[in-house]
Design a protein around this motif. Sequence first.
Motif, PDB file in Angstrom:
ATOM      1  N   LYS A   1       0.839  -1.187   0.000  1.00 40.48           N
ATOM      2  CA  LYS A   1       0.000   0.000   0.000  1.00 40.48           C
ATOM      3  C   LYS A   1       0.882   1.248   0.000  1.00 40.48           C
ATOM      4  CE  LYS A   1      -3.280  -2.882  -0.004  1.00 40.48           C
ATOM      5  NZ  LYS A   1      -3.818  -3.263  -1.330  1.00 40.48           N
ATOM      6  N   GLN A   2       0.483   2.222  -0.778  1.00 33.76           N
ATOM      7  CA  GLN A   2       1.289   3.408  -0.987  1.00 33.76           C
ATOM      8  C   GLN A   2       0.632   4.643  -0.367  1.00 33.76           C
ATOM      9  OE1 GLN A   2       4.151   2.816  -2.256  1.00 33.76           O
ATOM     10  NE2 GLN A   2       3.794   0.829  -3.222  1.00 33.76           N
ATOM     11  N   THR A   3       1.446   5.670  -0.175  1.00 36.49           N
ATOM     12  CA  THR A   3       0.950   6.990   0.196  1.00 36.49           C
ATOM     13  C   THR A   3       1.044   7.861  -1.045  1.00 36.49           C
ATOM     14  OG1 THR A   3       1.701   6.752   2.484  1.00 36.49           O
ATOM     15  CG2 THR A   3       1.294   8.990   1.687  1.00 36.49           C
ATOM     16  N   VAL A   4      -0.102   8.229  -1.595  1.00 28.04           N
ATOM     17  CA  VAL A   4      -0.157   8.916  -2.878  1.00 28.04           C
ATOM     18  C   VAL A   4      -0.619  10.356  -2.678  1.00 28.04           C
ATOM     19  CG1 VAL A   4      -1.111   8.896  -5.219  1.00 28.04           C
ATOM     20  CG2 VAL A   4      -0.752   6.732  -3.998  1.00 28.04           C
ATOM     21  N   VAL A   5       0.141  11.297  -3.240  1.00 23.98           N
ATOM     22  CA  VAL A   5      -0.250  12.706  -3.242  1.00 23.98           C
ATOM     23  C   VAL A   5      -0.527  13.116  -4.676  1.00 23.98           C
ATOM     24  CG1 VAL A   5       0.468  15.081  -2.771  1.00 23.98           C
ATOM     25  CG2 VAL A   5       1.035  13.255  -1.142  1.00 23.98           C
ATOM     26  N   LEU A   6      -1.752  13.564  -4.948  1.00 22.43           N
ATOM     27  CA  LEU A   6      -2.180  13.942  -6.283  1.00 22.43           C
ATOM     28  C   LEU A   6      -2.213  15.464  -6.401  1.00 22.43           C
ATOM     29  CD1 LEU A   6      -5.216  11.475  -6.495  1.00 22.43           C
ATOM     30  CD2 LEU A   6      -2.993  11.163  -7.608  1.00 22.43           C
ATOM     31  N   VAL A   7      -1.529  15.988  -7.415  1.00 23.14           N
ATOM     32  CA  VAL A   7      -1.470  17.440  -7.631  1.00 23.14           C
ATOM     33  C   VAL A   7      -2.098  17.759  -8.980  1.00 23.14           C
ATOM     34  CG1 VAL A   7       0.012  19.475  -7.774  1.00 23.14           C
ATOM     35  CG2 VAL A   7       0.626  17.590  -6.229  1.00 23.14           C
ATOM     36  N   HIS A   8      -3.115  18.586  -8.974  1.00 19.85           N
ATOM     37  CA  HIS A   8      -3.889  18.895 -10.182  1.00 19.85           C
ATOM     38  C   HIS A   8      -3.183  19.940 -11.056  1.00 19.85           C
ATOM     39  CE1 HIS A   8      -5.143  22.841  -8.605  1.00 19.85           C
ATOM     40  NE2 HIS A   8      -5.275  22.225  -7.435  1.00 19.85           N
ATOM     41  N   GLY A   9      -3.797  20.230 -12.180  1.00 23.61           N
ATOM     42  CA  GLY A   9      -3.241  21.171 -13.133  1.00 23.61           C
ATOM     43  C   GLY A   9      -3.807  22.568 -12.992  1.00 23.61           C
TER      44      GLY A   9
ATOM     45  N   HIS B   1       5.793  10.086   4.464  1.00 25.31           N
ATOM     46  CA  HIS B   1       7.095   9.571   4.025  1.00 25.31           C
ATOM     47  C   HIS B   1       6.864   8.576   2.888  1.00 25.31           C
ATOM     48  CE1 HIS B   1       9.352  11.204   7.558  1.00 25.31           C
ATOM     49  NE2 HIS B   1       8.160  11.073   8.138  1.00 25.31           N
ATOM     50  N   ASP B   2       7.922   8.328   2.102  1.00 27.21           N
ATOM     51  CA  ASP B   2       7.830   7.385   0.979  1.00 27.21           C
ATOM     52  C   ASP B   2       6.646   7.718   0.076  1.00 27.21           C
ATOM     53  OD1 ASP B   2      10.075   5.900   1.804  1.00 27.21           O
ATOM     54  OD2 ASP B   2       8.843   4.794   3.239  1.00 27.21           O
ATOM     55  N   VAL B   3       6.511   8.971  -0.235  1.00 26.56           N
ATOM     56  CA  VAL B   3       5.349   9.462  -0.977  1.00 26.56           C
ATOM     57  C   VAL B   3       5.479   9.127  -2.462  1.00 26.56           C
ATOM     58  CG1 VAL B   3       4.171  11.566  -1.756  1.00 26.56           C
ATOM     59  CG2 VAL B   3       4.884  11.326   0.645  1.00 26.56           C
ATOM     60  N   VAL B   4       4.371   8.661  -3.047  1.00 26.27           N
ATOM     61  CA  VAL B   4       4.245   8.573  -4.499  1.00 26.27           C
ATOM     62  C   VAL B   4       3.600   9.896  -4.931  1.00 26.27           C
ATOM     63  CG1 VAL B   4       3.241   7.347  -6.450  1.00 26.27           C
ATOM     64  CG2 VAL B   4       4.021   6.077  -4.438  1.00 26.27           C
ATOM     65  N   LEU B   5       4.407  10.782  -5.470  1.00 25.89           N
ATOM     66  CA  LEU B   5       3.987  12.144  -5.799  1.00 25.89           C
ATOM     67  C   LEU B   5       3.618  12.226  -7.271  1.00 25.89           C
ATOM     68  CD1 LEU B   5       3.775  15.164  -4.920  1.00 25.89           C
ATOM     69  CD2 LEU B   5       6.203  15.370  -5.552  1.00 25.89           C
ATOM     70  N   THR B   6       2.405  12.691  -7.556  1.00 31.77           N
ATOM     71  CA  THR B   6       1.978  12.786  -8.948  1.00 31.77           C
ATOM     72  C   THR B   6       1.602  14.230  -9.272  1.00 31.77           C
ATOM     73  OG1 THR B   6      -0.428  12.504  -8.801  1.00 31.77           O
ATOM     74  CG2 THR B   6       0.928  10.520  -8.594  1.00 31.77           C
TER      75      THR B   6
END
Length: 282
Positions: free
Chosen positions: A35-43, A103-108
Amino acid sequence: MTFRPLRPPFRPTALLLGLLFLLATAAHAAPPAPKQTVVLVHGATAGAWEWKRTGQFLTDDGHAVYRATLTGLGEREHLNSAAIDLQTHIDDVVNLILFEDLHDVVLTGHSYGGMVVTGVMDRIPERIRHVVFLDAAVPQDGQSIWDLFGSRGPLPADRFRDGFMQVPWVKPGDKPPYSVKQSIKCFEQPVSYRNPAALALPVTYVAFVPKDQKIEERARTDKSWQNADARGWTMRTFPGGHVAQQEDPRGVATLIEASVNDRNRAVGAAAASAKAAGTAAE
Protein backbone atom coordinates in the motif's frame (compact mmCIF):
# COMPACT_ATOMS: atom_id res chain seq x y z
CA MET A 1 -26.10 -63.59 13.96
CA THR A 2 -25.81 -59.83 13.49
CA PHE A 3 -24.64 -58.45 10.20
CA ARG A 4 -23.04 -55.03 10.02
CA PRO A 5 -22.90 -53.13 6.77
CA LEU A 6 -19.48 -53.08 5.24
CA ARG A 7 -17.83 -49.63 5.15
CA PRO A 8 -15.58 -48.69 2.26
CA PRO A 9 -11.96 -48.59 3.29
CA PHE A 10 -10.72 -45.09 4.25
CA ARG A 11 -8.84 -43.58 1.36
CA PRO A 12 -6.98 -40.44 2.45
CA THR A 13 -5.31 -39.92 -0.91
CA ALA A 14 -7.83 -37.44 -2.37
CA LEU A 15 -8.05 -35.45 0.85
CA LEU A 16 -4.28 -35.26 1.24
CA LEU A 17 -3.80 -34.25 -2.38
CA GLY A 18 -6.36 -31.48 -1.94
CA LEU A 19 -4.63 -30.16 1.16
CA LEU A 20 -1.24 -30.32 -0.52
CA PHE A 21 -2.62 -28.41 -3.52
CA LEU A 22 -4.02 -25.68 -1.27
CA LEU A 23 -0.74 -25.38 0.61
CA ALA A 24 1.27 -25.21 -2.61
CA THR A 25 -1.07 -22.57 -4.04
CA ALA A 26 -0.78 -20.46 -0.91
CA ALA A 27 2.99 -20.78 -0.91
CA HIS A 28 3.31 -19.59 -4.51
CA ALA A 29 0.53 -16.98 -4.50
CA ALA A 30 1.75 -13.47 -5.25
CA PRO A 31 1.91 -11.31 -2.13
CA PRO A 32 -0.57 -8.43 -2.04
CA ALA A 33 0.70 -5.23 -3.60
CA PRO A 34 2.19 -2.91 -0.98
CA LYS A 35 0.00 0.00 0.00
CA GLN A 36 1.29 3.41 -0.99
CA THR A 37 0.95 6.99 0.20
CA VAL A 38 -0.16 8.92 -2.88
CA VAL A 39 -0.25 12.71 -3.24
CA LEU A 40 -2.18 13.94 -6.28
CA VAL A 41 -1.47 17.44 -7.63
CA HIS A 42 -3.89 18.90 -10.18
CA GLY A 43 -3.24 21.17 -13.13
CA ALA A 44 -3.87 24.84 -13.92
CA THR A 45 -7.29 26.37 -13.09
CA ALA A 46 -8.52 23.03 -11.71
CA GLY A 47 -8.64 21.60 -8.19
CA ALA A 48 -8.59 18.39 -6.18
CA TRP A 49 -12.14 17.74 -7.42
CA GLU A 50 -10.70 16.78 -10.81
CA TRP A 51 -8.98 13.78 -9.17
CA LYS A 52 -11.84 12.64 -6.93
CA ARG A 53 -12.75 9.47 -8.86
CA THR A 54 -9.15 8.41 -9.51
CA GLY A 55 -8.38 9.05 -5.86
CA GLN A 56 -11.35 6.95 -4.79
CA PHE A 57 -10.16 3.99 -6.85
CA LEU A 58 -6.73 4.28 -5.22
CA THR A 59 -8.36 4.45 -1.80
CA ASP A 60 -10.50 1.42 -2.59
CA ASP A 61 -7.27 -0.43 -3.43
CA GLY A 62 -5.99 0.31 0.06
CA HIS A 63 -3.70 3.27 -0.58
CA ALA A 64 -3.59 6.44 1.53
CA VAL A 65 -4.53 9.25 -0.85
CA TYR A 66 -4.10 13.00 -0.43
CA ARG A 67 -5.61 15.25 -3.10
CA ALA A 68 -3.95 18.66 -2.84
CA THR A 69 -5.86 21.79 -3.85
CA LEU A 70 -3.51 24.65 -4.73
CA THR A 71 -4.09 28.09 -3.20
CA GLY A 72 -6.73 30.13 -5.01
CA LEU A 73 -8.05 27.20 -7.04
CA GLY A 74 -10.88 24.70 -6.58
CA GLU A 75 -12.57 24.96 -3.20
CA ARG A 76 -9.89 27.50 -2.21
CA GLU A 77 -11.15 29.95 -4.83
CA HIS A 78 -11.93 32.44 -2.06
CA LEU A 79 -8.14 32.87 -1.64
CA ASN A 80 -7.59 33.71 -5.30
CA SER A 81 -5.22 36.58 -5.94
CA ALA A 82 -2.98 37.91 -8.71
CA ALA A 83 -0.13 37.76 -6.16
CA ILE A 84 -0.14 33.95 -6.04
CA ASP A 85 2.82 32.40 -7.83
CA LEU A 86 4.40 29.02 -8.50
CA GLN A 87 6.28 29.15 -5.19
CA THR A 88 2.97 29.48 -3.32
CA HIS A 89 1.78 26.25 -4.91
CA ILE A 90 5.06 24.45 -4.22
CA ASP A 91 4.70 25.51 -0.57
CA ASP A 92 1.13 24.13 -0.57
CA VAL A 93 2.31 20.63 -1.43
CA VAL A 94 5.51 20.71 0.65
CA ASN A 95 3.49 21.75 3.72
CA LEU A 96 0.85 19.10 3.05
CA ILE A 97 3.57 16.44 3.12
CA LEU A 98 5.34 17.91 6.17
CA PHE A 99 2.27 18.66 8.29
CA GLU A 100 0.71 15.26 7.55
CA ASP A 101 4.15 13.76 8.28
CA LEU A 102 4.14 11.74 5.07
CA HIS A 103 7.09 9.57 4.02
CA ASP A 104 7.83 7.38 0.98
CA VAL A 105 5.35 9.46 -0.98
CA VAL A 106 4.24 8.57 -4.50
CA LEU A 107 3.99 12.14 -5.80
CA THR A 108 1.98 12.79 -8.95
CA GLY A 109 1.53 15.96 -10.97
CA HIS A 110 -0.81 16.63 -13.88
CA SER A 111 -0.27 19.33 -16.52
CA TYR A 112 0.85 22.55 -14.70
CA GLY A 113 1.17 20.30 -11.66
CA GLY A 114 4.44 19.09 -13.19
CA MET A 115 5.94 22.49 -12.41
CA VAL A 116 4.72 22.19 -8.83
CA VAL A 117 6.00 18.66 -8.18
CA THR A 118 9.36 19.59 -9.74
CA GLY A 119 9.75 22.24 -7.03
CA VAL A 120 8.58 19.80 -4.35
CA MET A 121 11.15 17.23 -5.50
CA ASP A 122 13.87 19.86 -5.20
CA ARG A 123 12.78 20.86 -1.69
CA ILE A 124 12.05 17.57 0.09
CA PRO A 125 13.41 14.64 -1.93
CA GLU A 126 13.93 12.65 1.28
CA ARG A 127 10.14 12.37 1.70
CA ILE A 128 9.52 11.02 -1.80
CA ARG A 129 9.62 7.42 -3.04
CA HIS A 130 8.52 7.89 -6.66
CA VAL A 131 7.23 10.68 -8.89
CA VAL A 132 4.72 10.34 -11.73
CA PHE A 133 4.34 13.15 -14.29
CA LEU A 134 0.88 12.67 -15.82
CA ASP A 135 0.77 14.51 -19.15
CA ALA A 136 2.66 17.14 -17.19
CA ALA A 137 5.17 19.92 -17.74
CA VAL A 138 8.78 18.75 -17.31
CA PRO A 139 10.89 21.92 -16.94
CA GLN A 140 14.63 22.34 -16.80
CA ASP A 141 16.19 24.05 -13.81
CA GLY A 142 15.45 27.78 -13.99
CA GLN A 143 12.59 27.48 -16.48
CA SER A 144 9.05 28.76 -16.15
CA ILE A 145 6.20 26.95 -17.85
CA TRP A 146 6.17 29.70 -20.48
CA ASP A 147 9.89 29.17 -21.08
CA LEU A 148 9.20 25.47 -21.53
CA PHE A 149 6.42 25.94 -24.04
CA GLY A 150 7.86 29.01 -25.77
CA SER A 151 4.91 31.19 -24.81
CA ARG A 152 6.75 34.45 -24.12
CA GLY A 153 5.41 37.48 -25.89
CA PRO A 154 2.17 39.52 -25.94
CA LEU A 155 -0.66 37.77 -24.10
CA PRO A 156 -4.10 37.48 -25.74
CA ALA A 157 -6.41 39.96 -24.01
CA ASP A 158 -9.34 37.53 -24.06
CA ARG A 159 -7.39 34.94 -22.07
CA PHE A 160 -5.01 37.04 -19.96
CA ARG A 161 -6.15 40.20 -18.19
CA ASP A 162 -6.04 41.82 -14.76
CA GLY A 163 -3.10 39.59 -13.78
CA PHE A 164 -5.00 36.34 -14.39
CA MET A 165 -5.33 33.64 -17.00
CA GLN A 166 -9.07 33.63 -17.58
CA VAL A 167 -11.35 30.61 -17.96
CA PRO A 168 -13.84 31.69 -20.65
CA TRP A 169 -15.82 28.43 -20.67
CA VAL A 170 -16.99 28.96 -17.06
CA LYS A 171 -20.09 31.15 -16.95
CA PRO A 172 -21.67 33.10 -14.08
CA GLY A 173 -24.09 30.89 -12.20
CA ASP A 174 -22.28 27.64 -13.00
CA LYS A 175 -22.35 25.23 -10.09
CA PRO A 176 -19.14 23.84 -8.60
CA PRO A 177 -16.93 22.09 -9.30
CA TYR A 178 -15.53 24.26 -12.07
CA SER A 179 -12.23 25.71 -13.21
CA VAL A 180 -11.28 29.20 -12.01
CA LYS A 181 -8.98 31.97 -13.21
CA GLN A 182 -5.33 31.66 -12.16
CA SER A 183 -2.59 34.19 -11.48
CA ILE A 184 -0.23 34.80 -14.40
CA LYS A 185 2.69 34.75 -11.93
CA CYS A 186 2.25 30.97 -11.68
CA PHE A 187 3.31 30.69 -15.32
CA GLU A 188 6.03 33.36 -15.26
CA GLN A 189 8.02 32.16 -12.24
CA PRO A 190 10.93 29.74 -12.85
CA VAL A 191 11.38 26.57 -10.85
CA SER A 192 14.48 25.20 -9.13
CA TYR A 193 15.54 21.66 -10.04
CA ARG A 194 19.16 21.19 -9.03
CA ASN A 195 19.19 19.25 -5.75
CA PRO A 196 21.29 16.11 -6.43
CA ALA A 197 18.93 14.00 -4.31
CA ALA A 198 15.99 15.23 -6.39
CA LEU A 199 17.80 14.45 -9.64
CA ALA A 200 18.30 10.86 -8.44
CA LEU A 201 14.64 10.16 -7.66
CA PRO A 202 12.91 7.48 -9.78
CA VAL A 203 10.38 9.13 -12.07
CA THR A 204 7.76 7.96 -14.56
CA TYR A 205 6.59 10.22 -17.38
CA VAL A 206 3.18 9.41 -18.87
CA ALA A 207 1.90 10.98 -22.07
CA PHE A 208 -1.87 10.94 -22.48
CA VAL A 209 -2.19 10.26 -26.20
CA PRO A 210 -5.53 10.75 -28.00
CA LYS A 211 -6.59 8.30 -30.69
CA ASP A 212 -5.96 10.82 -33.45
CA GLN A 213 -2.37 11.53 -32.38
CA LYS A 214 0.63 9.41 -33.31
CA ILE A 215 3.06 8.59 -30.52
CA GLU A 216 6.03 9.30 -32.80
CA GLU A 217 4.72 12.79 -33.53
CA ARG A 218 4.17 13.45 -29.84
CA ALA A 219 7.72 12.39 -29.02
CA ARG A 220 9.11 14.61 -31.78
CA THR A 221 7.29 17.78 -30.75
CA ASP A 222 6.76 17.56 -26.98
CA LYS A 223 9.56 19.26 -25.00
CA SER A 224 8.39 17.69 -21.75
CA TRP A 225 8.59 14.23 -23.34
CA GLN A 226 12.10 15.02 -24.61
CA ASN A 227 13.30 16.35 -21.23
CA ALA A 228 11.94 13.29 -19.43
CA ASP A 229 13.49 10.87 -21.90
CA ALA A 230 16.87 12.65 -21.75
CA ARG A 231 16.88 12.18 -17.97
CA GLY A 232 16.40 8.43 -18.28
CA TRP A 233 12.95 8.45 -16.74
CA THR A 234 10.57 5.59 -17.49
CA MET A 235 8.42 6.58 -20.48
CA ARG A 236 4.81 5.42 -20.65
CA THR A 237 1.78 6.32 -22.74
CA PHE A 238 -1.90 6.13 -21.87
CA PRO A 239 -4.81 6.35 -24.34
CA GLY A 240 -6.91 9.45 -23.82
CA GLY A 241 -7.08 13.22 -23.89
CA HIS A 242 -5.33 15.67 -21.60
CA VAL A 243 -7.81 14.97 -18.80
CA ALA A 244 -7.73 11.18 -19.14
CA GLN A 245 -8.18 10.94 -15.36
CA GLN A 246 -11.77 12.03 -15.89
CA GLU A 247 -12.31 9.86 -18.97
CA ASP A 248 -10.89 6.67 -17.40
CA PRO A 249 -10.26 7.18 -13.67
CA ARG A 250 -9.88 3.44 -13.00
CA GLY A 251 -7.29 3.13 -15.74
CA VAL A 252 -5.27 6.10 -14.48
CA ALA A 253 -5.38 4.76 -10.92
CA THR A 254 -4.05 1.41 -12.13
CA LEU A 255 -1.38 3.22 -14.13
CA ILE A 256 -0.16 5.07 -11.04
CA GLU A 257 -0.01 1.80 -9.11
CA ALA A 258 1.96 0.12 -11.91
CA SER A 259 4.43 3.00 -12.15
CA VAL A 260 5.70 2.76 -8.59
CA ASN A 261 8.29 0.11 -9.40
CA ASP A 262 9.66 1.88 -12.49
CA ARG A 263 13.36 2.71 -12.38
CA ASN A 264 15.35 5.33 -14.26
CA ARG A 265 17.66 4.34 -17.10
CA ALA A 266 21.33 5.22 -17.11
CA VAL A 267 22.04 8.37 -19.12
CA GLY A 268 25.03 10.45 -20.17
CA ALA A 269 28.45 9.17 -19.24
CA ALA A 270 27.02 6.33 -17.21
CA ALA A 271 25.01 5.14 -20.18
CA ALA A 272 28.02 5.38 -22.48
CA SER A 273 30.13 3.37 -20.03
CA ALA A 274 27.44 0.71 -19.75
CA LYS A 275 27.15 0.51 -23.52
CA ALA A 276 30.92 0.20 -23.88
CA ALA A 277 31.03 -2.52 -21.25
CA GLY A 278 28.27 -4.39 -23.05
CA THR A 279 30.13 -4.14 -26.36
CA ALA A 280 33.36 -5.40 -24.78
CA ALA A 281 31.54 -8.33 -23.24
CA GLU A 282 30.23 -9.33 -26.65
